[in-house]
Design a protein around this motif. Structure first.
Motif, PDB file in Angstrom:
ATOM      1  N   HIS A   1       8.081  40.521 -21.241  1.00 43.95           N
ATOM      2  CA  HIS A   1       7.777  40.069 -19.881  1.00 43.95           C
ATOM      3  C   HIS A   1       6.608  39.085 -19.888  1.00 43.95           C
ATOM      4  O   HIS A   1       6.647  38.025 -19.250  1.00 43.95           O
ATOM      5  CB  HIS A   1       7.446  41.267 -18.985  1.00 43.95           C
ATOM      6  CG  HIS A   1       8.649  42.032 -18.536  1.00 43.95           C
ATOM      7  ND1 HIS A   1       8.682  42.770 -17.369  1.00 43.95           N
ATOM      8  CD2 HIS A   1       9.881  42.175 -19.078  1.00 43.95           C
ATOM      9  CE1 HIS A   1       9.875  43.328 -17.226  1.00 43.95           C
ATOM     10  NE2 HIS A   1      10.611  42.996 -18.277  1.00 43.95           N
ATOM     11  N   ARG A   2       5.551  39.444 -20.579  1.00 42.58           N
ATOM     12  CA  ARG A   2       4.376  38.584 -20.588  1.00 42.58           C
ATOM     13  C   ARG A   2       4.654  37.257 -21.306  1.00 42.58           C
ATOM     14  O   ARG A   2       4.213  36.197 -20.858  1.00 42.58           O
ATOM     15  CB  ARG A   2       3.215  39.312 -21.259  1.00 42.58           C
ATOM     16  CG  ARG A   2       2.718  40.529 -20.476  1.00 42.58           C
ATOM     17  CD  ARG A   2       1.589  41.222 -21.203  1.00 42.58           C
ATOM     18  NE  ARG A   2       1.130  42.419 -20.485  1.00 42.58           N
ATOM     19  CZ  ARG A   2       0.135  43.209 -20.901  1.00 42.58           C
ATOM     20  NH1 ARG A   2      -0.487  42.928 -22.042  1.00 42.58           N
ATOM     21  NH2 ARG A   2      -0.207  44.274 -20.195  1.00 42.58           N
ATOM     22  N   MET A   3       5.367  37.358 -22.414  1.00 42.87           N
ATOM     23  CA  MET A   3       5.654  36.131 -23.162  1.00 42.87           C
ATOM     24  C   MET A   3       6.557  35.204 -22.346  1.00 42.87           C
ATOM     25  O   MET A   3       6.353  33.990 -22.293  1.00 42.87           O
ATOM     26  CB  MET A   3       6.293  36.486 -24.501  1.00 42.87           C
ATOM     27  CG  MET A   3       6.433  35.313 -25.449  1.00 42.87           C
ATOM     28  SD  MET A   3       8.052  34.545 -25.301  1.00 42.87           S
ATOM     29  CE  MET A   3       9.080  35.854 -25.912  1.00 42.87           C
ATOM     30  N   GLU A   4       7.550  35.784 -21.658  1.00 39.54           N
ATOM     31  CA  GLU A   4       8.421  34.976 -20.810  1.00 39.54           C
ATOM     32  C   GLU A   4       7.653  34.399 -19.620  1.00 39.54           C
ATOM     33  O   GLU A   4       8.019  33.333 -19.103  1.00 39.54           O
ATOM     34  CB  GLU A   4       9.586  35.834 -20.302  1.00 39.54           C
ATOM     35  CG  GLU A   4      10.657  36.129 -21.342  1.00 39.54           C
ATOM     36  CD  GLU A   4      11.509  34.904 -21.662  1.00 39.54           C
ATOM     37  OE1 GLU A   4      11.402  33.890 -20.957  1.00 39.54           O
ATOM     38  OE2 GLU A   4      12.279  34.961 -22.649  1.00 39.54           O
ATOM     39  N   ALA A   5       6.595  35.104 -19.202  1.00 32.75           N
ATOM     40  CA  ALA A   5       5.782  34.560 -18.120  1.00 32.75           C
ATOM     41  C   ALA A   5       5.128  33.255 -18.543  1.00 32.75           C
ATOM     42  O   ALA A   5       4.986  32.326 -17.741  1.00 32.75           O
ATOM     43  CB  ALA A   5       4.732  35.590 -17.701  1.00 32.75           C
ATOM     44  N   MET A   6       4.733  33.156 -19.806  1.00 37.82           N
ATOM     45  CA  MET A   6       4.155  31.909 -20.285  1.00 37.82           C
ATOM     46  C   MET A   6       5.209  30.801 -20.307  1.00 37.82           C
ATOM     47  O   MET A   6       4.944  29.658 -19.902  1.00 37.82           O
ATOM     48  CB  MET A   6       3.547  32.103 -21.681  1.00 37.82           C
ATOM     49  CG  MET A   6       2.898  30.837 -22.228  1.00 37.82           C
ATOM     50  SD  MET A   6       2.041  31.101 -23.785  1.00 37.82           S
ATOM     51  CE  MET A   6       1.436  29.434 -24.103  1.00 37.82           C
ATOM     52  N   LEU A   7       6.402  31.153 -20.780  1.00 39.04           N
ATOM     53  CA  LEU A   7       7.465  30.148 -20.790  1.00 39.04           C
ATOM     54  C   LEU A   7       7.805  29.713 -19.362  1.00 39.04           C
ATOM     55  O   LEU A   7       8.041  28.527 -19.108  1.00 39.04           O
ATOM     56  CB  LEU A   7       8.707  30.725 -21.477  1.00 39.04           C
ATOM     57  CG  LEU A   7       8.550  31.095 -22.960  1.00 39.04           C
ATOM     58  CD1 LEU A   7       9.837  31.716 -23.490  1.00 39.04           C
ATOM     59  CD2 LEU A   7       8.167  29.869 -23.789  1.00 39.04           C
TER      60      LEU A   7
ATOM     61  N   ASP B   1       7.616  36.548  -7.181  1.00 35.79           N
ATOM     62  CA  ASP B   1       9.059  36.499  -6.916  1.00 35.79           C
ATOM     63  C   ASP B   1       9.761  35.453  -7.766  1.00 35.79           C
ATOM     64  O   ASP B   1      10.886  35.652  -8.235  1.00 35.79           O
ATOM     65  CB  ASP B   1       9.297  36.209  -5.430  1.00 35.79           C
ATOM     66  CG  ASP B   1       8.807  37.351  -4.542  1.00 35.79           C
ATOM     67  OD1 ASP B   1       8.727  38.485  -5.043  1.00 35.79           O
ATOM     68  OD2 ASP B   1       8.477  37.090  -3.363  1.00 35.79           O
ATOM     69  N   GLY B   2       9.083  34.334  -7.961  1.00 34.93           N
ATOM     70  CA  GLY B   2       9.694  33.273  -8.768  1.00 34.93           C
ATOM     71  C   GLY B   2       9.987  33.734 -10.175  1.00 34.93           C
ATOM     72  O   GLY B   2      11.030  33.380 -10.757  1.00 34.93           O
ATOM     73  N   PHE B   3       9.089  34.531 -10.727  1.00 37.57           N
ATOM     74  CA  PHE B   3       9.332  35.031 -12.075  1.00 37.57           C
ATOM     75  C   PHE B   3      10.499  36.014 -12.081  1.00 37.57           C
ATOM     76  O   PHE B   3      11.296  36.031 -13.033  1.00 37.57           O
ATOM     77  CB  PHE B   3       8.073  35.707 -12.625  1.00 37.57           C
ATOM     78  CG  PHE B   3       8.261  36.313 -13.980  1.00 37.57           C
ATOM     79  CD1 PHE B   3       8.256  35.521 -15.121  1.00 37.57           C
ATOM     80  CD2 PHE B   3       8.484  37.681 -14.134  1.00 37.57           C
ATOM     81  CE1 PHE B   3       8.453  36.075 -16.375  1.00 37.57           C
ATOM     82  CE2 PHE B   3       8.680  38.240 -15.379  1.00 37.57           C
ATOM     83  CZ  PHE B   3       8.653  37.429 -16.512  1.00 37.57           C
TER      84      PHE B   3
END
Length: 888
Positions: free
Chosen positions: A77-83, A336-338
């Protein structure tokens, strides 16, 4: 490095000193560096400017294995948040226009040493290499490709990992922004000057937790922390702030090893129970102590840090133990966007995430067919058509917001730097190629924008974000919405909704976690040495009252403590009341005596010229009866309420009545004694035997008493006092102040001493006159009177002085004194005058005149009578008697 176009570096000789220097600094082995020579397992996103990323994609592996299972929330989740943030920034025309941000994302495997090895990728491009001596075999210089340069790093997650990485990045001036590391020591800019974070440090969290503990009225708690920088530094911050704030004591401070041994948690519970009053346990880890194994469910009350937060994993299968736990979490919001972005990810559209397939298998509990991976027959095969949040559980991880904010901080800092260094240019200009890390750090610390959740993103002088926390409580009894419930916020100060808190069984009252309960009113705290929150309660006993919470003090001598001993109150004033049994008996005797004395006086006045009255010596009889009357009268003065006039009359009359009585008796006995002694020697009468002479002698003796009393008046004027010592028993409720005249026991004895001397002298003369004929002038009645009076006063002395220590001293002594005086007066009245009155009234025939005799005849008769007695004692019988004339 390619030599002259060849793919292999044959014939190339590169100086390796910088690489060896870094190896020595980090303590890495050549084998480890060799592993880093090849590209680590990472995600590469192409861009004009590259950012580094460190995420715990996998958990810590078992012994000998660096990485374990994949971490879906904290890792993917956190790594995808950076992407996601990179996508948003690169698509934003107003932020870094014409500049694309790329990334190199590494897996830390939740291990600090492994993360350090991985992060070497970020610094390789910054090592200055001297290639001047490098030549190909044909003499041409080698073709060296430009290395990948990372301008800043997003991460890491754990504080221990961030600390390890920060020590390397600071050497190469690479700014670092963490989205989850909260250890207070990272605020030390003398050691971690290139480190910043978008989450508040644990010092804020510790302050918030201290405020929560105090708001609940706790002052005695234990701390429980996992081994490592996060737990240990969090507890240290909590301890320091609690010491500075005061009023909070730590019963136990326990550390949980990273790899607990069997039975370790049982030992922890045993240690916590050594201070069972410390029910509050401050937790800086994600491990909840299984207290139900010791039948202590509900005993311990937990306050958890942000590592616990509002997650369900720490309390899984232990909900009853965690009931009532208060947790803290940096204020955040779900993006929400994430959610839209992440739930739309699939194996087809997310190939850039090299760990996504592993996540897919773990999330959907299926197995993909991958080269080199043996197919697990126990799992179903993944179809690739599964959808996140539809066929699996999905909840956005709490730190996603902070990851996005950290990436945007880098973007805003680079944007401001680009505007300042490259005005009017499109893309990255020469001044930003390469980006200078120290200058970029200044732009990072200056950012101020609204983050992904709409809250301000900024840094203080230490590179820390402001402290904003939500406070939760895990509630089971709330049937409408069991689970975590927000009960307050903390932004530099606490706002706690105590009415929304619920504890075990739905109780709204906050349980106690105190070393010692507050003392009752009238009790002082006796502090336990070294533990300011622990004390023993001691009652302020006796005549003490509670001066403050630590001290008792004695009440003033004229006061006694209040029933609750919080102050002093006036001691009640008492006196001998007329209705008291101690007064009724003396008053009754005195009234009878006064009536009897008055009757005798009236009878004597009425029959003043009768032979019996004349024979008894009218003048001295009236004086003696006056003294007896005054003796009875003093009883009323002794019982009357003390005042200056009453005290004056007490002094005057106390000894005067007895003095008058015994002066008259002494004069009488002395006259009789002198007459008969003179009769033995001569026929002439002794001097001073006339009535006038007798009165003069009596008044002289009385005058001595009056002189002493008036001298006493002059030296010490009569006044009243309140004696608070007389009735001061151990129990102050019975303490009384006694209103009395200023006559001590010694003064009273001195006042009566002259009368006692007269009484003793009179007794001596009575003894000497015992041989006088029975019918002669009252000698024998006076003797009996004095003998009886001495017995009365001999009984008085031990009773009077023996009760000096009694709480009823005043009453007993007053009663004893007045009764003794009344008895002595009654003896005198009964022996000397009652028989005469009886004869006057009831036998008037005996009240007749006898023939008169001269002194010579009387003396002769007495001498003859005395000689006859002597002969009788020698065995001879004589029979002659002389009746004396009582008129003398």
């Amino acid at each position: 490095v390619s030599c002259c176009g060849f793919g292999q570096p044959f014939g190339c000789h590169v100086t390796t000193f910088p690489r060896l220097l870094l190896m020595l600094f980090l303590g890495l082995s050549p084998e480890t560096w060799a592993q880093q020579g090849t590209q680590p397992h990472s995600i590469k996103i192409e861009g004009d400017i590259t950012l580094g990323g460190l995420f715990p994609v996998h958990s810590r592996g078992p012994a000998g294995v660096p990485c374990g299972e994949i971490k879906r929330e904290k890792g993917i989740h956190r790594m995808e948040a950076m992407l996601y943030a990179l996508d948003q920034i690169n698509s934003d025309p107003d932020l870094l226009p014409n500049i694309t941000l790329g990334a190199r994302i590494l897996d830390t495997c939740s291990r600090d040493t492994y993360a350090l090895e991985q992060s070497l990728t970020f610094v390789q491009a910054l090592i200055q290499k001297d290639n001047s001596d490098v030549r190909c075999s044909n003499g041409e210089p080698p073709i060296i490709p430009k290395p990948e340069r990372v301008v800043g790093v997003i991460g890491a997650s754990g504080s221990s990992v961030s600390i390890m990485v920060a020590n390397v990045l600071r050497l190469f001036a690479i700014p670092q922004i963490s989205y989850a590391s909260t250890a207070p020591e990272l605020s030390d800019k003398s050691r971690y000057e290139f480190f910043s974070r978008v989450v508040p440090p644990d010092s804020y969290q510790a302050q918030a937790m201290v405020d929560i503990v105090k708001a609940m009225g706790w002052n005695y708690v234990s701390t429980l922390a996992s081994e490592g920088n996060y737990g240990e530094s969090g507890v240290d911050a909590f301890l320091q702030i609690s010491r500075e704030a005061g009023g909070l004591c730590i019963a136990q401070s326990i550390k949980i090893p990273r790899e607990p041994k069997p039975g370790g948690f049982d030992k922890i519970i045993k240690r916590l129970m050594e201070t069972s009053n410390a029910r509050g346990v401050i937790i800086f880890n994600q491990v909840l102590i299984e207290s139900r194994r010791a039948n202590l469910t509900g005993h311990f009350l937990f306050v958890g840090s942000d590592s616990w937060g509002a997650k369900s994993s720490p309390i899984l299968d232990q909900e009853d133990v965690a009931e009532g736990a208060v947790t803290i979490l940096p204020k955040r919001a779900s993006i929400d966007g994430f959610d839209n972005y992440f739930t739309s990810r699939s194996l087809e559209n997310n190939r850039r995430n090299i760990w996504f397939a592993e996540y897919w298998e773990d999330d959907f509990k299926c197995k993909l067919t991958r080269a080199g991976i043996k197919y697990d027959l126990g799992r179903r095969k993944c179809t690739g058509e599964e959808r996140i949040a539809q066929e699996s559980q999905y909840e956005q991880e709490g730190k996603v917001q902070f990851v996005i904010d950290a990436v945007y901080v880098m973007a805003h800092a680079l944007h401001s730097m680009n505007l300042d260094l490259c005005p009017g240019s499109m893309g990255v200009c020469e001044k930003m190629d390469p980006v200078e890390g120290s200058k970029l750090l200044q732009y990072i610390r200056s950012v101020n924008f609204n983050g992904s959740a709409g809250t301000g993103v900024m840094f203080n002088e230490n590179g820390d974000a402001p402290g904003r926390y939500d406070i939760f409580q895990f509630q089971l009894s709330n049937t409408t919405n069991p689970g975590y419930r927000c009960i307050g916020q903390w932004t530099n100060h606490l706002r706690l909704n105590a009415e929304e808190m619920q504890w075990s069984g739905g109780d709204s009252a906050v349980p106690d976690s105190v070393c010692s309960f507050p003392c009752e009113l009238g009790e002082r705290k006796k502090m336990v040495k070294g533990v300011p929150c622990c004390w023993h309660c001691e009652l302020c006993d006796g005549y003490q009252y509670q001066l403050d919470e630590l001290n008792c003090d004695m009440c003033p001598f004229d006061m006694r403590p209040m029933p609750n001993r919080t102050g002093c109150r006036s001691t009640p004033i008492i006196k001998l009341e007329w209705s008291s049994p101690w007064a009724i008996i003396p008053v009754f005797l005195a009234v009878l005596g006064i009536l009897a004395t008055s009757g005798c006086i009236i009878t004597f006045i009425r029959f003043n010229d009768s032979p019996i009255v004349r024979a008894s010596g009218r003048e001295l009889s009236y004086v003696l009866l006056t003294g007896i009357f005054l003796i009875y009268l003093i009883t009323f003065l002794m019982i009357a309420e003390p005042s200056a006039p009453v005290c004056a009359f007490r002094r005057l009359l106390l000894g005067l009545g007895m003095c008058i009585t015994y002066s008259a008796m002494l004069t009488k006995t002395n006259r009789i004694y002198r007459i008969f002694e003179q009769g033995k020697k001569a026929v002439t009468p002794p001097p001073f035997i006339s009535p006038a002479s007798q009165l003069i002698i009596t008044f002289i003796l009385i005058g001595v008493q009056l002189l002493g009393v008036f001298i006493w008046f002059g030296v010490v004027p009569p006044h009243t006092i309140i004696d608070y010592e007389e009735q001061r028993p151990p129990n102050p409720e019975f303490a009384r102040g006694v209103l009395k005249c200023d006559m001590s026991d010694l003064a009273l004895v001195l006042c009566l001493s002259y009368s006692i001397v007269l009484m003793v002298t009179c007794t001596v003369y009575a003894i000497k006159s015992r041989g006088v004929p029975e019918t002669f002038n009252e000698a024998k009645p006076i003797g009996f009177t004095m003998y009886t009076t001495c017995i009365v006063w001999l009984a008085f002395v031990p009773i009077f002085f023996g009760t000096a220590q009694s709480t009823e001293k005043m009453f007993i002594q007053t009663t004893t004194l007045t009764v003794s005086m009344s008895l002595s007066a009654t003896v005198s009245l009964g022996m000397l005058y009652i028989p005469k009155v009886y004869v006057i009234i009831f036998h008037p025939e005996q009240n007749v005149q006898k023939r008169k005799r001269s002194f010579k005849a009387v003396a002769s008769a007495v001498t003859t009578q005395l000689s006859q007695k002597e002969d009788k004692q020698n065995g001879e019988s004589k029979s002659s008697a002389i009746v004396p004339d009582r008129s003398q």
